[in-house]
Scaffold this active site. Structure first.
Site, PDB file in Angstrom:
ATOM      1  N   THR A  85       0.820  -1.210   0.000  1.00 41.41           N
ATOM      2  CA  THR A  85       0.000   0.000   0.000  1.00 41.41           C
ATOM      3  C   THR A  85       0.858   1.265   0.000  1.00 41.41           C
ATOM      4  O   THR A  85       1.868   1.334   0.689  1.00 41.41           O
ATOM      5  CB  THR A  85      -0.886  -0.005   1.259  1.00 41.41           C
ATOM      6  OG1 THR A  85      -1.656  -1.206   1.239  1.00 41.41           O
ATOM      7  CG2 THR A  85      -1.807   1.181   1.299  1.00 41.41           C
ATOM      8  N   GLY A 122       2.436  -2.782   8.571  1.00 40.67           N
ATOM      9  CA  GLY A 122       2.699  -3.059   9.982  1.00 40.67           C
ATOM     10  C   GLY A 122       4.140  -3.504  10.178  1.00 40.67           C
ATOM     11  O   GLY A 122       4.746  -4.082   9.265  1.00 40.67           O
ATOM     12  N   GLU A 168      -7.663  -5.670   4.523  1.00 42.34           N
ATOM     13  CA  GLU A 168      -7.926  -6.925   3.786  1.00 42.34           C
ATOM     14  C   GLU A 168      -9.120  -6.777   2.836  1.00 42.34           C
ATOM     15  O   GLU A 168      -9.953  -7.669   2.731  1.00 42.34           O
ATOM     16  CB  GLU A 168      -8.164  -8.095   4.748  1.00 42.34           C
ATOM     17  CG  GLU A 168      -6.968  -8.474   5.600  1.00 42.34           C
ATOM     18  CD  GLU A 168      -5.699  -8.712   4.812  1.00 42.34           C
ATOM     19  OE1 GLU A 168      -5.788  -9.109   3.640  1.00 42.34           O
ATOM     20  OE2 GLU A 168      -4.622  -8.463   5.371  1.00 42.34           O
TER      21      GLU A 168
END
Lengths: 674, 674
Positions: free
Chosen positions: A153, A192, A436
């Site tokens: 992303t 993350g 997700e």
């Protein structure tokens, strides 16, 4: 806290069970332990889950009791510490990293661990890497000798992968890829473990060979020194700052400026760049597509549905401990769960938690079959499975998030305290509506499959099983004659099927009509998209109702449990009709009289289930430590815990600085006057 | 943050306006400044609001830019500092404490002040105190020589005042009241400013005279020393710990053990205890009832509606800056606001913000009239006003909270970052669904009034104006023939009126039938309460739609503004029908064809309003500082701001401790292998 003479209401531990809560357990009509076993998928699983949980809870390193008082940085540090410790603990206990124990570990401490994307990093190498790459990187990652992240992303790009801007150009002279972040919107953003932990990243970038773009490919990039953690040359990396929750995770940003990696660092299971710069495609990536689905599916039983179960446990226990106002004049104040409005808030959430649990089992089974097929090179089930998983991910995350917030608000003011546990459950869970696969995007993918199926049915082709009903006729009218007919599953399944079929079909008709009138296909799709999304929800809601009913058929040998779950199933189904009457009545499928019957049946069910509400949440079998809620503990001593926990708040241990600095100069003016 | 070579994409200030946002402003069909003036209630108000805002923003003491990085204790300290400074600033600027400037100050910094309940404390003394008590306490409080709080809610008791347990027994020998907290559930819990600030509290306690209970009365109690802030003898006081938001406020707990206050400390405007222990009642408290309503009404224009306006501003600006996926194949990625599904999320929220703004103006006018009446001793309007205010408080807090969360989620992942401003808006606003009257409780109060009116109408009595329609006949069928008929306000007002009338009446019939069948009145009420609450919502929704329409009639001289607001009003009304079709179709009032017309009209409106969306949020006139959002600034440079702000996060300035302690020992194992 400032206190002149300490209150003596409390023992600091060893509370007895609140009699108002104890009374609720005496009326259980079924064996709670048996229901727990069913939820766990067998008594052996219950045993193992409890054993793992006990190990975790008895180890002070995993204590999360103070999490509500911690800053983002403290949460991060504690999560890293716990994750490193968990790895040791698992070795010590002989728990395999892919075994069932890990699932139960996560159930016990998931929200308080770091290195979660590290696992995605490993799976990514396993899925996309060549055998040599797997052999080189995976052992290092498994031992935590390196820490990895999955950098896809970008700041300006999410869902639409073709829009990603990061580039990797091959330099044949040095046999390296040169990675670049060409604009601010191209920065990797959100991964993350990237913000403060990762040493390596699988970076997705547009591959350029001799100036020609070959699309997105994954590259292994070292981003920080293993020696001193400083950023590698050309790398800018950091933490994206505070979030609504998930503050134990260091989501990060990453910008690359002429960062060079050797040719071998492009993960090359499916495509490769030869030394001369030639591009070679190898095999199908379809199997990899399934990996993404694994993650999407895995969220539901580990994070999403249990969160609603926790919220129900807290809110329902509290609602029989909290007394408020007279219900019957002259009586003592009533348990708030005895109010119909409170039942109508909480009990449908309880039914939803059970319904999604059983519906997920169905999806899981299809999933296992598809996985077996894929290994044999058969990919026929994938489109259906993708549509189903996308849809059920949306329904589960939407309904569970909304349900948790209903539970939270149903606890009034105390539900607003972090110590209730409920705000954290909501703030964390609601992220799952976005990650997700953003829910609206997913719904439209499900809708696209449904529209395709309508066209296939129209052309006389057979349809996959979960959508076979799309080729059937719509029924004209519901046949129910009296309110108890709505407790007949075939009646409400038929109602849900009717609604889904009508909505999918009428939206397909509108879409077709627009296209035939000369509207471009993309524009016609956009103009139908609100209705397409609704149709997809109706389809999935129907599936969930139907699968909930079917799951109960397997419980014939356990009559008492089957009976109570049947009530919950009825409630789930009728709640959906009661709350969205429009879809069932607008074409006259239900008459006004039938809507009134649904309403009465629905309200009757609330009274029935209310009696079993506490046993039904006890069956979820969360320990007090799992819940970490001052309101929801097993003993029901909500007020004592709120007080005990509040006293520990750092706000009560600040000393007198604010008073001395800002208030004393003002207050001393009053001394002479009072 | 660790960075090897600093990125050079950014200037730290002086961004130009993002061309995607700039383009949206060029198409405004109306004068934005004029609309701002209308929202402010006149150009002079706009001028004053901006002047006050400018003073606040130019003073570094009021800077709130770092609030997203602060702990609860830091937020509290800063709020105290700002509040003390604001008092000085107001004196310096000559702003009166009851003047319009204060409202604008609050608009600018409300969320970051302490001493908010201190004002309730003052109003409470003014409302309930004798002239002597007012003369003694109010000047001290106004100057902040003492800090007060309003201690009513208890740990185990909220809404139901008769259930409060704190006691105050009169001791004639010493001419004192002895206050006690008889159990843990009796602790005062939640009062703002109590946790770490207040020196005094108005404590509500059951008055006991010679062993007989006289009900709740207010007592002035000193709880902390003015000299060193230590708790007064017999007092246990502290902070209740972290909350979902409002962490700038020190909500507290308070326990009293034989705390003695002189007889003069019972606030005695309405009742008094004589030296001999005799109880004397003085006058009606009805006027005081109005004071509570003032607070409930005051929330809407100061906190509730502006919060939705802010969220709309952020989400709509971001939605024309964010580009995602191809809409038309081959084009650049589309602005996400061009997707129908995004429009359908955001534009109804925009319409709701405008609708509630104008509907509130109507309530405010009734309120002014009731207030004038009350001063002349006429209390006739109070029951109607109470029902109306309760209902509109519920609708406004529910719709605005839900709307803010829709806006937040519509911003995808970035809406989850605190830096977007949106999580804080939601987490704070949603508290308003609980405080100043829990929403379900309030709805049932409105419902009680409606049922009473149905009975009055049945008996031939005239009804107050806002509920006069309850004595009219229900219309059989909606008369609309084609989709544009649903843009006729009289058509949709009639539809809302029909739904409300049918639901209120049918619930009244059910209630009556239950009672006649022998069910006790309290039990019948409980069994109807879900439907009663729905009926109350339908009633208030009808009022809001009608008042929104009426407000537009006053704008005849501003045709362009009237036109765009008419679109918003249509959208608000049709969104309500589209999202809750059931209530309009179940008795055949709308046919399926008419539902389809509503749907088409509704979707058409989205396209129309989309063009004006940015000018419509610009008209709310929030400065970047007001919004404090990296996504929503006027210049639309969302990505730059996210990056600039993230770099300031404390998580990027922690040093290497976590690495050195937990990670380095692991990572060094990889050094020899890589």
């Amino acid at each position: 806290m400032a206190t002149q003479n300490e209150n003596i209401f409390l023992n600091s531990s060893g509370y007895t069970v609140n009699p108002d809560l104890e009374a609720e357990r005496k009326t259980a009509s079924f064996n709670i332990e048996l229901l727990t076993n069913i939820l766990d998928g067998g008594a052996e699983n219950t045993r193992m889950r409890r054993a793992v949980n006990a190990v975790i809870e008895s180890d002070p390193e995993f204590n999360i009791q103070n999490e509500y008082f911690q800053s983002q940085s403290e949460k991060y540090e504690n999560s890293v510490r716990r994750s490193v410790h968990l790895r040791k603990k698992m070795e010590e206990m002989g728990w395999s990293k892919n075994g069932p124990e890990l699932v139960y570990c996560y159930r016990a401490v998931y929200n308080a661990l770091a290195f979660n994307v590290h696992r995605v990093f490993i799976n990514c190498i396993l899925g996309l890497g060549s055998d040599e790459q797997i052999a080189k990187w995976v052992p290092l990652a498994e031992k935590y000798y390196i820490a990895g992240t999955y950098a896809q992303t970008e700041l300006g790009h999410g869902t639409y992968l073709r829009g990603l801007e990061t580039t990797a150009a091959f330099d044949a002279t040095t046999q390296e890829f040169i990675l670049n972040t060409p604009s601010i919107s191209a920065m990797k953003w959100w991964p993350g473990d990237l913000g403060q932990t990762a040493t390596h990243a699988v970076v997705f970038a547009q591959l350029y060979l001799k100036g020609k773009c070959y699309g997105m490919h994954p590259f292994m990039v070292q981003i920080r020194s293993l020696r001193d953690h400083s950023p590698a040359p050309g790398v800018t990396v950091g933490d994206i700052g505070p979030k609504m929750s998930f503050n134990n995770v260091d989501n990060g940003f990453l910008s690359l400026k002429n960062v060079r990696v050797p040719r071998e660092n492009m993960l090359s299971r499916f495509s490769q760049v030869l030394p001369n710069g030639q591009y070679v495609k190898k095999g199908s990536e379809k199997i990899n597509y399934l990996t993404m689905m694994v993650i999407r599916a895995g969220m539901l039983p580990t994070e999403v549905i249990p969160t609603l179960m926790k919220a129900c446990t807290i809110a329902i226990r509290y609602s029989v401990v909290r007394r408020q106002s007279e219900l019957k004049p002259g009586d003592q104040e009533a348990k708030i769960l005895d109010y119909q409005t409170q039942q109508e808030k909480l009990l449908p959430q309880l039914a939803t938690a059970y319904g999604l649990h059983f519906a997920y089992n169905y999806v899981h089974n299809i999933f296992q079959k598809a996985y077996a097929d894929t290994k044999e090179g058969k990919f026929d089930l994938l489109p259906e499975l993708h549509a189903l998983l996308s849809g059920i991910k949306v329904i589960a995350t939407d309904y569970c998030s909304a349900g948790v917030e209903v539970c939270r608000r149903a606890c009034g003011g105390h539900g607003y305290s972090l110590l209730s546990g409920l705000p954290t459950l909501y703030n964390r869970l609601v992220a799952s509506c976005t990650y997700e696969g953003e829910n609206t995007v997913l719904l439209l993918q499900t809708a696209r499959f449904l529209i395709k199926c309508i066209r296939m049915a129209h052309d006389g082709h057979p349809l996959p099983s979960s959508v076979a009903y799309l080729s059937s006729k719509t029924s004209e009218k519901c046949k129910a004659q009296e309110k108890r007919d709505f407790l007949n599953p075939s009646v409400y399944i038929e109602a849900y099927r009717h609604r889904a079929l009508r909505n999918v079909r009428s939206t397909a008709v509108k879409l077709q009509a627009l296209i035939q009138s000369g509207v471009a296909q993309y524009e016609a799709w956009n103009r139908c998209s609100v209705q397409l999304a609704h149709a997809a929800v109706d389809h999935i809601h129907y599936i969930v109702v139907e699968k909930f009913v079917h799951a109960l058929e397997d419980l014939e040998t356990e009559a008492a449990i089957q009976r109570i779950l049947k009530h919950l199933c009825d409630l789930f189904a009728l709640h959906g009709i009661f709350s969205n009457t429009g879809g069932f009545v607008q074409d006259g499928y239900l008459s006004q009289e039938q809507v009134d019957m649904v309403t009465e049946s629905y309200l009757d069910l609330l009274t029935i289930i209310r009696k079993h509400a506490v046993p039904l949440v006890d069956a979820f079998d969360f320990t007090d430590t799992n819940l970490n809620s001052a309101l929801g503990s097993y003993d029901g001593q909500a007020y004592q815990r709120l007080y005990e926990w509040a006293k520990k708040s750092p706000t009560n241990h600040q000393g007198n600085r604010v008073f001395n600095t800002y208030l004393k100069p003002l207050f001393q003016n009053a001394l002479s006057k009072l």
